[in-house]
Scaffold this motif. Structure first.
Motif, short mmCIF file in Angstrom:
data_model
loop_
_atom_site.label_atom_id
_atom_site.label_comp_id
_atom_site.label_asym_id
_atom_site.label_seq_id
_atom_site.Cartn_x
_atom_site.Cartn_y
_atom_site.Cartn_z
N THR A 1 5.20 -19.40 -2.84
CA THR A 1 5.64 -18.43 -3.76
C THR A 1 6.04 -17.28 -2.89
N ASP A 2 7.38 -16.67 -3.42
CA ASP A 2 7.76 -15.50 -3.05
C ASP A 2 7.60 -14.42 -3.99
N THR A 3 7.08 -13.12 -3.75
CA THR A 3 7.10 -11.91 -4.89
C THR A 3 7.39 -10.77 -3.81
N THR A 4 8.18 -9.94 -4.93
CA THR A 4 8.42 -8.62 -4.12
C THR A 4 7.70 -7.53 -4.63
N ALA A 5 7.19 -6.50 -3.85
CA ALA A 5 6.17 -5.38 -4.40
C ALA A 5 7.35 -4.41 -5.09
N GLU A 6 6.68 -3.65 -6.01
CA GLU A 6 7.35 -2.57 -6.70
C GLU A 6 7.51 -1.47 -5.77
N ARG A 7 8.73 -0.88 -5.79
CA ARG A 7 9.16 0.47 -4.90
C ARG A 7 8.05 1.50 -5.30
N GLY A 8 7.26 2.06 -4.67
CA GLY A 8 6.58 3.12 -4.98
C GLY A 8 7.39 4.47 -5.02
N ALA A 9 6.69 5.58 -5.54
CA ALA A 9 7.29 6.90 -5.79
C ALA A 9 7.61 7.83 -4.69
N ALA A 10 9.00 7.88 -4.32
CA ALA A 10 9.40 8.65 -3.09
C ALA A 10 8.78 10.10 -3.16
N GLY A 11 8.62 10.67 -2.34
CA GLY A 11 8.37 11.99 -2.06
C GLY A 11 8.30 12.63 -0.48
N VAL A 12 8.21 13.95 -0.38
CA VAL A 12 8.29 14.56 0.98
C VAL A 12 7.00 14.04 1.68
N ARG A 13 6.08 13.72 1.25
CA ARG A 13 4.71 13.29 1.81
C ARG A 13 4.23 12.37 1.24
N VAL A 14 3.95 10.99 1.88
CA VAL A 14 3.64 9.91 1.06
C VAL A 14 2.67 9.11 1.98
N GLN A 15 1.83 8.67 1.14
CA GLN A 15 0.85 7.59 1.76
C GLN A 15 1.55 6.15 1.89
N VAL A 16 1.41 5.79 3.31
CA VAL A 16 2.12 4.36 3.47
C VAL A 16 1.23 3.33 2.82
N GLU A 17 1.97 2.44 2.10
CA GLU A 17 1.26 1.53 1.41
C GLU A 17 1.67 0.18 1.67
N ASP A 18 0.74 -0.94 1.82
CA ASP A 18 1.01 -2.16 2.05
C ASP A 18 1.45 -3.03 0.61
N THR A 19 2.19 -4.39 0.96
CA THR A 19 2.78 -4.73 -0.27
C THR A 19 2.07 -5.16 -1.51
N ASP A 20 0.65 -4.69 -1.69
CA ASP A 20 -0.17 -4.70 -2.67
C ASP A 20 -0.62 -3.34 -3.24
N GLY A 21 0.24 -2.33 -2.49
CA GLY A 21 0.12 -0.88 -2.96
C GLY A 21 -1.15 -0.42 -2.59
N ARG A 22 -1.60 -0.96 -1.66
CA ARG A 22 -3.05 -0.23 -1.08
C ARG A 22 -2.59 0.65 0.28
N PRO A 23 -3.23 1.81 0.17
CA PRO A 23 -2.82 2.52 1.39
C PRO A 23 -3.19 2.18 2.81
N LEU A 24 -2.50 2.29 3.79
CA LEU A 24 -2.79 1.90 5.11
C LEU A 24 -3.55 2.86 5.60
#
Length: 179
Positions: free
Chosen positions: A32-55
């Motif tokens: 199965t293929d799924t696509t992550a939801e796009r996170g909120a854009a900002g000037v400073r962001v915490q990079v997150e994996d495809t499950d929305g967890r911070p890296l």
């Protein structure tokens, strides 16, 4: 006439065909293929994996300005922006989309920036990029989208039924996307 004895083995034969991969619907069970939801854009962001967890990596736009690109000054102003990755360790190897946006946060131009495009020490990596936009005078900010795009080229079920599939990053941002 049908023999009940012959029909008794039919469910077993069908189960064998399905488990052996001969069933036409087998691929939908195993991949199965799924696509992550796009996170909120900002000037400073915490990079997150495809499950929305911070890296554990922060990406930040540290400045931008309009100016001609030194290699093609005749093409007019472009968006020259500087970015930083904090705590990038070469193991996570993050990449995020950077977009020039107007006052309504509509993308005017985007590109993916990778941690390895930045230089520095102690995990504080700084780099720069150029965005060509149709109307540079409309640029109000440069924003980063937090979704890690480094695994965008992972195999899909359609490409590789056995080894493909899983959660994929959202499609890269394009001109006209509202961020």
């Amino acid at each position: 006439m049908f023999s009940t004895r012959g029909l008794a083995g039919a469910p077993l034969a069908l189960a064998f065909l399905a488990l052996s991969g001969c069933s036409s619907s087998w691929g939908s069970w195993g991949c199965t293929d799924t696509t992550a939801e796009r996170g909120a854009a900002g000037v400073r962001v915490q990079v997150e994996d495809t499950d929305g967890r911070p890296l554990g990596v922060t990406a930040e736009v540290v400045g931008w300005r309009l100016e001609p690109h030194p290699q093609v000054p005749s093409e007019g102003d472009r968006v020259h922006f500087h970015f930083r990755f904090d705590r990038a360790d070469g193991i996570t190897e993050p990449a995020v989309d950077a977009c020039a946006v107007d006052e309504e946060r509509v993308a005017l131009g985007c590109q993916t920036v990778h941690w390895y495009e930045a230089f520095g020490r102690d995990g504080d990596l700084t780099g720069d990029g150029w965005l060509a936009v149709e109307h540079p005078e409309q640029v109000a900010a440069v924003l980063l989208i937090p979704n890690d795009q480094s695994s965008l080229d992972r195999r899909t079920c359609e490409q590789d039924l056995k080894d493909g599939g899983g959660r994929h990053p959202p499609e890269p941002a394009t001109v006209g996307d509202e961020l």
